[in-house]
Design a protein around this motif. Structure first.
Motif, PDB file in Angstrom:
ATOM      1  N   CYS A  97      39.878  44.084  38.797  1.00  0.00           N
ATOM      2  CA  CYS A  97      40.685  45.298  38.769  1.00  0.00           C
ATOM      3  C   CYS A  97      41.895  45.113  39.678  1.00  0.00           C
ATOM      4  CB  CYS A  97      39.865  46.495  39.223  1.00  0.00           C
ATOM      5  SG  CYS A  97      40.758  48.072  39.131  1.00  0.00           S
ATOM      6  N   GLY A  98      43.050  45.421  39.179  1.00  0.00           N
ATOM      7  CA  GLY A  98      44.245  45.264  40.000  1.00  0.00           C
ATOM      8  C   GLY A  98      45.452  45.946  39.398  1.00  0.00           C
TER       9      GLY A  98
ATOM     10  N   GLU B  22      41.716  47.256  34.530  1.00  0.00           N
ATOM     11  CA  GLU B  22      40.586  46.350  34.764  1.00  0.00           C
ATOM     12  C   GLU B  22      40.476  45.388  33.591  1.00  0.00           C
ATOM     13  OE1 GLU B  22      35.699  46.568  34.935  1.00  0.00           O
ATOM     14  OE2 GLU B  22      36.902  48.360  35.379  1.00  0.00           O
TER      15      GLU B  22
ATOM     16  N   ASP C  87      44.662  42.577  43.151  1.00  0.00           N
ATOM     17  CA  ASP C  87      43.661  43.542  43.578  1.00  0.00           C
ATOM     18  C   ASP C  87      43.985  44.071  44.970  1.00  0.00           C
ATOM     19  OD1 ASP C  87      42.862  41.649  45.434  1.00  0.00           O
ATOM     20  OD2 ASP C  87      41.003  41.121  44.395  1.00  0.00           O
TER      21      ASP C  87
END
Length: 267
Positions: free
Chosen positions: A36-37, A29, A51
């Protein structure tokens, strides 16, 4: 005035943000934006995160800029793993074998028509022949080939390979070769009048080999057409340009490979 005393407390125990390799599919993140991904690559020194909706964003690899499982981390680009060592090749195109000394010479032999043929074979296949322990011997032509083969006394453990120039149907060479019938002898050849002609013209720096009229000595005719004083000078020029199998014609390559296989296969 300056706020908290930076020297106060046990500063030696302050946490150090761990560094983590940004491996593909690592989920992190961005601490500032909350994006976040998973790591999907790098662009211009930034990590690319994707993401769960497929949206991608780039983030610079700043210290403590990401959260992994809720904890600050510094992402770094993984070091590129060293690939396997590149294979080197001999002049014949075979994989070079390091640290191997020449094998003791076999009883089997490869004969070629003359010293020029032997020098060209050495230039291209020399490394392979030394590892296999195969000796190449020049003849003074093949007019007495049948008698010389008989004197060699070929056998299962003493094979003989012969490379012949101008081995085409109806030629003098083809009639001589027909007299060699031992199963322990393999005669191959190429269609060129002389081994010189088995070198690609482009390697020598000419567009094509000159045509020499019938009745004129071939090598002298080539020299005259190319403005070279002596055949010895022309041969040095030819041999100097040959660096690998890529500089010689396919019929010669095929013939030599067959001969090497024949004399090195046991039994």
């Amino acid at each position: 005035m300056y706020g908290e005393d930076v020297l106060a407390g046990d500063w030696r125990r302050r946490k150090v943000t761990p560094e983590v390799d940004a491996e593909p599919d690592l989920v992190v993140e961005d601490a500032d934006s909350g994006f976040c991904g998973a790591v999907v690559g790098f662009e211009m020194g930034a990590v690319v995160l994707e993401d769960r909706f497929g949206k991608r964003r780039n983030f610079p690899l700043l210290p403590a800029a990401f959260l992994l499982d809720g904890q600050p981390v510094t992402l770094r680009k993984p070091a590129v793993a060293a690939g396997p060592p590149k294979q080197t090749r001999t002049a014949s195109g075979s994989v070079a074998v390091a640290g191997v000394t020449a094998r003791v010479a076999r009883a089997s032999r490869i004969w070629v028509e003359g010293i020029h043929d032997a020098a060209l074979v050495e230039r291209v296949w020399g490394d392979d022949l030394r590892i296999e322990g195969v000796v190449v011997e020049p003849l003074d032509g093949i007019d007495a080939l049948a008698a010389e083969v008989a004197a060699f006394r070929p056998s299962t453990s003493r094979k003989l390979g012969v490379l012949v120039d101008h081995l085409v149907p109806g030629s003098k060479e083809s009639r001589i070769v027909a007299g060699v019938t031992s199963p322990h002898v393999l005669v191959t050849g190429h269609p060129y009048v002389d081994i010189w002609q088995a070198v690609k013209p482009a390697a020598v720096g000419i567009r094509e080999w000159p045509v020499v009229p019938p009745g004129q000595p071939w090598k002298e005719g080539i020299c005259a057409a190319l403005g070279v004083a002596e055949p010895a000078d022309m041969w040095r020029r030819i041999l100097r340009t040959v660096r690998s199998y890529k500089d010689v014609e396919t019929p010669l390559i095929n013939s030599m490979e067959r001969l090497i296989d024949f004399v090195t296969v046991e039994g």
